[in-house]
Design an enzyme around this catalytic site. Structure first.
Site, PDB file in Angstrom:
ATOM      1  N   GLU A 185      46.836  49.679  53.539  1.00 13.58           N
ATOM      2  CA  GLU A 185      46.230  48.784  54.528  1.00 13.58           C
ATOM      3  C   GLU A 185      47.265  48.306  55.543  1.00 13.58           C
ATOM      4  OE1 GLU A 185      42.287  47.041  52.324  1.00 13.58           O
ATOM      5  OE2 GLU A 185      44.068  45.760  52.323  1.00 13.58           O
ATOM      6  N   GLU A 294      38.645  52.331  49.784  1.00 10.14           N
ATOM      7  CA  GLU A 294      38.401  51.070  49.086  1.00 10.14           C
ATOM      8  C   GLU A 294      37.047  50.533  49.513  1.00 10.14           C
ATOM      9  OE1 GLU A 294      41.114  47.815  49.009  1.00 10.14           O
ATOM     10  OE2 GLU A 294      42.898  49.105  48.968  1.00 10.14           O
ATOM     11  N   ASP A 305      34.702  34.425  33.137  1.00 10.70           N
ATOM     12  CA  ASP A 305      35.887  33.696  32.674  1.00 10.70           C
ATOM     13  C   ASP A 305      36.223  32.621  33.689  1.00 10.70           C
ATOM     14  OD1 ASP A 305      37.292  35.027  34.781  1.00 10.70           O
ATOM     15  OD2 ASP A 305      37.585  36.748  33.470  1.00 10.70           O
ATOM     16  N   ASN A 309      36.032  34.409  41.117  1.00 11.34           N
ATOM     17  CA  ASN A 309      35.800  35.761  41.616  1.00 11.34           C
ATOM     18  C   ASN A 309      35.922  35.818  43.133  1.00 11.34           C
ATOM     19  OD1 ASN A 309      35.403  37.057  39.137  1.00 11.34           O
ATOM     20  ND2 ASN A 309      33.282  36.383  39.045  1.00 11.34           N
TER      21      ASN A 309
END
Length: 397
Positions: A185, A294, A305, A309
């Site tokens: 990137e 990607e 968890d 995120n």
């Protein structure tokens, strides 16, 4: 090869036993070759075209060390074997120079991952970040080992030698990757002393010198090894990629084979159709294969968890809800868009970064489990895997 032969090869691939025997490896290799030929004889595309459907599995070794157990229908499986059985033909792996904050994505870790990928018949894309940490738009920090190099020419020589020697080290073990990314990137200038804003201008005389040094390193390793990996340059988001390559080619970028693109709805101003149009323009302007190297999409907005995120509600596209079916349809439509615009593949990031007992610098667990290809009920493989073996339509020549 007739169309019936193509169908039988594609249908047989997912059914291969996941035991790693010499016979299995031979069968997998034959089917991978047959799948590539299908794009010519069944789809009517040019002979050199190969469709890559892959996954970035850079986290797998770490996840296993952190206690993650991958399952398919309740059966414990080797994750590399699972991806091969489901139809993936390319594994992408990141490589940091000399990180002092992790034991993973080092040359030793990558060596093991390449071995495990290739033994089950998948090809490998090795992603040189040219940093000790994540390299992405605005984060292209020079490795500590090179920080005191003063001249651009000396730095280019260091890039050349490091790239060449890394690949030759792998080749001595029979692990030469089939593809190499020269930078990750690289929207901003590479090998900088600190982070810079994404809109910072690029010194293209310096940038082209350094990128070309990496490309030369791959070519020289290939010359000595007798087999040269395909070389990719990689930019994040379709709105950035055309001006970057226009400036780069004018500055003398040369001798690469593939254009890699990241496409995430969360960070892109282009919709899927516009992304496809960008691929088509790149493909026909530069004559290079274009791969969406990607992409990702959440199948739920719930976490498993305490680690937050990254892909949340702001990552969603109206037509694709955060469900298993929504994630699957996003991938099917994205891949079809790539194919229809003469693109050469799609790589998913990062389908095996599941919840685990280890910590990142931002929390314990995974920041991506809601976009991985494993459910929360026993870590079983779910329908995200279907995109590897879907029945895509190939445009007639």
């Amino acid at each position: 090869m007739d169309s019936g032969s193509c169908r039988s090869a594609q249908e047989m691939w997912p059914a291969i036993s996941h035991g790693v025997r010499k016979e299995d490896i031979m069968i997998r290799s034959i089917l991978l070759a047959s799948s590539a030929l299908c794009l010519v004889s069944c789809g009517g595309q040019a002979e050199e075209t190969r469709l890559y459907l892959g996954a970035d599995l850079s986290y797998v070794n770490e996840m296993e060390d952190c206690g993650a157990v991958y399952r398919d229908d309740g059966r414990e499986v080797d994750p590399y074997e699972l991806f091969a059985e489901k139809g993936a033909n390319l594994v992408r792996l990141r490589l940091w120079h000399t990180p002092d904050w992790t034991e993973y994505s080092t040359l030793a870790d990558v060596t093991e991952a390449i071995r495990r990928s290739q033994v089950v018949g998948m090809e490998v894309l090795l992603d040189f970040h040219y940093s000790d940490d994540w390299a992405d738009p605005g984060d292209q920090i020079i490795p500590a080992a090179w920080a005191d190099i003063e001249s651009d020419e000396e730095l280019a020589e260091a890039v050349f030698v490091y790239t060449r020697d890394t690949l030759l080290t792998l080749n001595k073990q029979g692990l030469m990757p089939e593809m190499v990314q020269v930078g990750n990137e690289t929207n901003t200038e590479i090998l900088l002393p600190a982070n810079v804003p994404e809109d910072t201008g690029i010194n293209w005389e310096r940038n082209a010198l350094l990128l070309n040094a990496g490309i030369r390193g791959v070519r020289e390793a290939g010359r000595q090894a007798g087999k040269t990996p395909l070389i990719m340059l990689h930019i994040a988001q379709p709105e950035n990629i055309e001006p970057w390559f226009e400036a780069g080619m004018a500055a003398g970028l040369e001798n690469f084979d593939l254009i890699g693109m990241s496409y995430y709805a969360k960070w892109s101003s282009k919709n899927m159709e516009e992304m496809g149009e960008t691929i088509s323009r790149l493909r026909h302007k530069y004559g290079k294969g274009v791969i969406v190297v990607e992409t990702s999409y959440p199948w739920t907005l719930e976490g498993q968890d305490e680690a937050g995120n990254i892909l949340g509600e702001d990552s969603l596209i109206h037509a694709y809800p955060a469900t298993l079916e929504g994630q699957k349809q996003y991938l099917l439509d994205l891949t079809q868009t790539v194919i229809s615009n003469d693109g050469q593949g799609v790589v998913y990031w990062e389908p095996a970064w599941v919840t685990n007992s280890c910590s990142t610098r931002w929390g314990t667990g995974s920041h991506w489990e809601n976009a991985a290809f494993f459910d929360y009920d026993g870590m079983n493989a779910h329908s995200g895997f279907d995109f590897f073996s879907a029945d895509y339509r190939y445009p007639e020549e």
